[in-house]
Enzyme design. Structure first.
Site, mmCIF file in Angstrom:
data_model
loop_
_atom_site.group_PDB
_atom_site.id
_atom_site.type_symbol
_atom_site.label_atom_id
_atom_site.label_comp_id
_atom_site.label_asym_id
_atom_site.label_seq_id
_atom_site.Cartn_x
_atom_site.Cartn_y
_atom_site.Cartn_z
ATOM 1 N N LYS A 22 9.164 5.418 1.060
ATOM 2 C CA LYS A 22 7.850 5.579 0.409
ATOM 3 C C LYS A 22 7.015 6.648 1.130
ATOM 4 O O LYS A 22 6.466 7.555 0.489
ATOM 5 C CB LYS A 22 7.085 4.242 0.448
ATOM 6 C CG LYS A 22 5.599 4.358 0.113
ATOM 7 C CD LYS A 22 4.916 3.023 0.054
ATOM 8 C CE LYS A 22 4.338 2.515 1.347
ATOM 9 N NZ LYS A 22 3.120 3.210 1.816
ATOM 10 N N ASN A 23 6.925 6.518 2.449
ATOM 11 C CA ASN A 23 5.988 7.392 3.163
ATOM 12 C C ASN A 23 6.511 8.814 3.336
ATOM 13 O O ASN A 23 5.756 9.718 3.688
ATOM 14 C CB ASN A 23 5.603 6.771 4.511
ATOM 15 C CG ASN A 23 4.743 5.529 4.302
ATOM 16 O OD1 ASN A 23 4.231 5.299 3.203
ATOM 17 N ND2 ASN A 23 4.599 4.722 5.336
ATOM 18 N N CYS A 116 -9.288 0.367 3.202
ATOM 19 C CA CYS A 116 -8.487 -0.627 2.497
ATOM 20 C C CYS A 116 -8.385 -1.847 3.385
ATOM 21 O O CYS A 116 -8.980 -1.895 4.454
ATOM 22 C CB CYS A 116 -7.126 -0.072 2.099
ATOM 23 S SG CYS A 116 -5.975 0.044 3.459
ATOM 24 N N ARG A 121 -9.965 3.235 7.748
ATOM 25 C CA ARG A 121 -9.157 4.423 7.454
ATOM 26 C C ARG A 121 -9.989 5.687 7.196
ATOM 27 O O ARG A 121 -9.959 6.267 6.103
ATOM 28 C CB ARG A 121 -8.189 4.123 6.307
ATOM 29 C CG ARG A 121 -7.395 2.851 6.592
ATOM 30 C CD ARG A 121 -6.291 2.606 5.633
ATOM 31 N NE ARG A 121 -5.139 3.437 5.918
ATOM 32 C CZ ARG A 121 -3.979 3.330 5.292
ATOM 33 N NH1 ARG A 121 -3.846 2.435 4.350
ATOM 34 N NH2 ARG A 121 -2.968 4.102 5.580
ATOM 35 N N PRO A 122 -10.749 6.099 8.219
ATOM 36 C CA PRO A 122 -11.539 7.329 8.081
ATOM 37 C C PRO A 122 -10.632 8.554 7.931
ATOM 38 O O PRO A 122 -9.433 8.479 8.236
ATOM 39 C CB PRO A 122 -12.324 7.399 9.398
ATOM 40 C CG PRO A 122 -11.544 6.589 10.367
ATOM 41 C CD PRO A 122 -10.834 5.525 9.563
ATOM 42 N N ILE A 123 -11.207 9.679 7.471
ATOM 43 C CA ILE A 123 -10.398 10.909 7.331
ATOM 44 C C ILE A 123 -11.011 12.047 8.163
ATOM 45 O O ILE A 123 -10.781 13.217 7.886
ATOM 46 C CB ILE A 123 -10.233 11.330 5.849
ATOM 47 C CG1 ILE A 123 -11.583 11.419 5.141
ATOM 48 C CG2 ILE A 123 -9.298 10.383 5.121
ATOM 49 C CD1 ILE A 123 -11.498 12.126 3.788
ATOM 50 N N ASP A 305 3.839 -0.865 10.694
ATOM 51 C CA ASP A 305 4.265 -1.367 9.383
ATOM 52 C C ASP A 305 5.237 -2.543 9.491
ATOM 53 O O ASP A 305 5.509 -3.202 8.487
ATOM 54 C CB ASP A 305 4.927 -0.236 8.568
ATOM 55 C CG ASP A 305 3.911 0.832 8.185
ATOM 56 O OD1 ASP A 305 2.712 0.538 8.170
ATOM 57 O OD2 ASP A 305 4.333 1.977 7.921
ATOM 58 N N ARG A 398 4.188 -2.156 -4.315
ATOM 59 C CA ARG A 398 3.747 -0.810 -3.928
ATOM 60 C C ARG A 398 4.812 -0.111 -3.083
ATOM 61 O O ARG A 398 4.892 1.119 -3.080
ATOM 62 C CB ARG A 398 2.451 -0.901 -3.118
ATOM 63 C CG ARG A 398 1.219 -1.200 -3.951
ATOM 64 C CD ARG A 398 -0.025 -1.082 -3.103
ATOM 65 N NE ARG A 398 0.111 0.080 -2.242
ATOM 66 C CZ ARG A 398 -0.372 0.184 -1.017
ATOM 67 N NH1 ARG A 398 -1.063 -0.802 -0.503
ATOM 68 N NH2 ARG A 398 -0.196 1.275 -0.314
HETATM 69 N N1 EPU Z 1 -7.410 7.649 11.664
HETATM 70 C C1 EPU Z 1 -8.684 8.090 11.979
HETATM 71 N N2 EPU Z 1 -9.123 9.267 11.415
HETATM 72 C C2 EPU Z 1 -8.342 10.002 10.591
HETATM 73 C C3 EPU Z 1 -7.030 9.550 10.271
HETATM 74 C C4 EPU Z 1 -6.589 8.363 10.839
HETATM 75 O O1 EPU Z 1 -9.414 7.431 12.721
HETATM 76 O O2 EPU Z 1 -8.814 11.049 10.122
HETATM 77 C C5 EPU Z 1 -6.929 6.362 12.223
HETATM 78 C C6 EPU Z 1 -6.704 5.342 11.086
HETATM 79 O O3 EPU Z 1 -7.899 4.698 10.717
HETATM 80 C C7 EPU Z 1 -5.693 4.413 11.693
HETATM 81 C C8 EPU Z 1 -4.863 5.350 12.586
HETATM 82 O O4 EPU Z 1 -5.651 6.522 12.789
HETATM 83 O O5 EPU Z 1 -6.350 3.449 12.474
HETATM 84 C C9 EPU Z 1 -3.507 5.728 11.987
HETATM 85 O O6 EPU Z 1 -3.693 6.411 10.770
HETATM 86 P P1 EPU Z 1 -2.671 7.504 10.210
HETATM 87 O O7 EPU Z 1 -3.485 8.640 9.687
HETATM 88 O O8 EPU Z 1 -1.623 7.786 11.229
HETATM 89 O O9 EPU Z 1 -2.007 6.720 9.007
HETATM 90 P P2 EPU Z 1 -1.923 7.141 7.496
HETATM 91 O O10 EPU Z 1 -1.449 8.530 7.370
HETATM 92 O O11 EPU Z 1 -3.165 6.755 6.797
HETATM 93 C C10 EPU Z 1 0.601 6.443 7.286
HETATM 94 C C11 EPU Z 1 1.392 5.523 6.389
HETATM 95 C C12 EPU Z 1 1.068 4.088 6.731
HETATM 96 C C13 EPU Z 1 1.441 3.856 8.202
HETATM 97 C C14 EPU Z 1 0.674 4.850 9.090
HETATM 98 C C15 EPU Z 1 1.036 4.755 10.559
HETATM 99 C C16 EPU Z 1 1.656 6.834 4.391
HETATM 100 C C17 EPU Z 1 1.379 6.999 2.948
HETATM 101 N N3 EPU Z 1 1.074 5.805 5.006
HETATM 102 O O12 EPU Z 1 -0.765 6.164 6.998
HETATM 103 O O13 EPU Z 1 1.881 3.268 5.901
HETATM 104 O O14 EPU Z 1 1.111 2.542 8.571
HETATM 105 O O15 EPU Z 1 0.941 6.188 8.644
HETATM 106 O O16 EPU Z 1 2.397 4.949 10.738
HETATM 107 O O17 EPU Z 1 2.428 7.592 4.953
HETATM 108 C C18 EPU Z 1 2.423 1.329 4.713
HETATM 109 O O18 EPU Z 1 3.452 1.901 4.355
HETATM 110 O O19 EPU Z 1 2.204 0.110 4.481
HETATM 111 C C19 EPU Z 1 1.397 2.082 5.422
HETATM 112 C C20 EPU Z 1 0.150 1.641 5.581
#
Ligand code: EPU
Length: 417
Positions: A22-23, A116, A121-123, A305, A398
């Site tokens: 998926k990811n 969520c 999950r900030p960006i 995960d 999902r």
């Molecule tokens: N974070 C920030 N600021 C940002 C981005 C992230 O503070 O701008 C924090 C997040 O809030 C979180 C941490 O950093 O606490 C990790 O976030 P990351 O960005 O690494 O995760 P993601 O890209 O949102 C992907 C997977 C997740 C998986 C994580 C960690 C996808 C679509 N999703 O999420 O998958 O848990 O990496 O490996 O690739 C799942 O499959 O159930 C799932 C949630």
């Protein structure tokens, strides 16, 4: 599908084929927007998050067609348009459209994906990295406007190895002018897969899958064929279920080389593993050995995960385990549901729990609140004495193509309704 019924207490036997990741699939599907032509994405998992991403691509005028090997995305008629709020909010990973579209659009408006159930999950990391490449952001309610006068390569250091931010930087840098050097990048195999796909399209990316990535910008990308790697989290889900239930199983295509930390934990739990190029043979007697302390970490550490799956397996047996979640701030939602099944889990703080092993779990009515926690409830149901009814199946769909079919193939007593 509304609910799943499991009757537990049976060891698992047989062989099951692991689906595509998926990811890896989600950002690669988004990245097809950076090409012009027909991309063939093979081994693409048939899961609801993928269907949501394809729906978004169709809204952007891509033509989408499934065939026996995967999905074909025709991007020749993509036109500028603003993806709608509904689809953005239903899928957190829609944020990867930002990196995919920003190279071809000089101004762009997207909906903020929002938080969520597993965390805020900030960006901020995505936005500050893209700002360094020349993008200016303004915000209006839930909308994010992005404007630039040509993206330029730069040096970026991520303070935390965010998977999504790394993927957005790779995509934006691919169509930027000059060279981008990204330090502190996420090293997940799914980042490597995105780099491989884009390179197959003509990008010049080095180091994807390590913490130092170099991207030399190119003018445009050609469409390509790419095979999505198998899903290490789905493989890990089934491995942990085996640890809890016992049995003899072959996980066909399980990507052992990307699962070192998970396999190490399974060996500590007492699970017998035999790795081959074709998959993983698993042998377990259903009695897990106690591990005193485990914490989740970004790759190559033990993945967040699989945290709720490991937690579930450790609910049974003698002794205690401290489990710490370091990646997401709200990923212990499954604890209350497992308690309904007789588990003894104490929350030490928001990030840490103490699991005290009990003799066995009891079947109960429980509810999935998110994807991986939902899969963990099925594992609990298969470990438990009696019948477990799991609601909230839409969350599990999902990420898992057909988890009931897979467990049935392994002889589990599981039905859906
Ligand atoms: N974070 C920030 N600021 C940002 C981005 C992230 O503070 O701008 C924090 C997040 O809030 C979180 C941490 O950093 O606490 C990790 O976030 P990351 O960005 O690494 O995760 P993601 O890209 O949102 C992907 C997977 C997740 C998986 C994580 C960690 C996808 C679509 N999703 O999420 O998958 O848990 O990496 O490996 O690739 C799942 O499959 O159930 C799932 C949630």
């Amino acid at each position: 599908m509304n609910h799943i019924l499991c009757k537990g207490g049976m060891p698992l036997q047989g062989s099951v084929k692991i689906q595509g990741s998926k990811n890896a699939a989600l950002p690669i599907l988004a990245a097809t927007l950076m090409t012009e032509g027909i991309c063939h994405i093979r081994n693409c998992p048939k899961i609801s998050d993928v269907y949501s991403m394809l729906y978004l691509l169709e809204k952007l005028c891509c033509e989408v067609k499934w065939d026996l090997e995967g999905v074909r995305i025709d991007t020749r008629n993509v036109r500028k348009c603003e993806p709608c709020k509904d689809t953005f909010s239903c899928m957190r990973s829609s944020i990867c459209l930002l990196g995919a579209l920003i190279g071809r659009e000089r101004d762009l408006t997207i909906e903020s994906p929002g938080g969520c159930v597993i965390g805020e999950r900030p960006i901020n990391l995505h936005l500050s990295a893209l700002e360094k490449m020349g993008v200016q952001f303004t915000f209006e309610e839930s909308k994010i406007h992005a404007v630039h006068h040509g993206l330029h390569g730069t040096h970026i250091t991520l303070p935390f190895p965010s998977v999504g931010a790394t993927e957005n930087v790779i995509m934006a840098a691919t169509l930027a002018e000059g060279k981008t050097i990204l330090k502190g990048a996420a090293m997940e195999p799914e980042v490597r897969a995105l780099g491989e796909f884009l390179n197959a399209c003509g990008a010049k990316i080095r180091g994807a899958g390590t913490n130092l990535i170099e991207v030399e910008g190119v003018r445009n990308l050609e469409a390509a064929t790419y095979e999505i790697p198998t899903d290490r989290i789905v493989a890990g889900t089934y491995l942990l279920t085996l640890a809890g239930c016992g049995g003899n199983v072959f996980l066909q295509n399980a990507p052992a080389k990307d699962m070192k930390a998970v396999l190490e934990i399974l060996r500590e739990l007492g699970v017998g593993l035999e790795l081959s190029g074709k998959g993983i043979f698993v042998q377990a007697d259903g009695h897990v050995k106690r591990i005193p302390f485990v914490k989740t970490m970004p790759y190559p550490g033990f993945p967040t995960d699989l945290q709720s799956l490991l937690l579930t397996v450790l609910t049974v047996g003698e002794g205690e385990t401290i489990l710490e979640e370091t990646v997401f701030e709200n990923r212990f939602k499954v604890v209350d549901e497992l308690r309904k099944m007789g588990a003894c889990i104490e929350k030490i703080d928001e990030r840490k729990v103490c699991i005290k092993g009990v003799e066995c779990l009891r079947g109960a009515g429980v509810k999935a609140l998110e994807l991986r926690g939902g899969a963990a409830l099925i594992t609990a149901g298969l470990m438990a004495k009696g019948q477990t009814r799991i609601q909230g199946v839409k969350y599990i769909e999902r990420g898992y193509e057909n988890i009931c079919r897979d467990y049935k193939e392994l002889g589990a007593r599981i039905t859906s309704g």
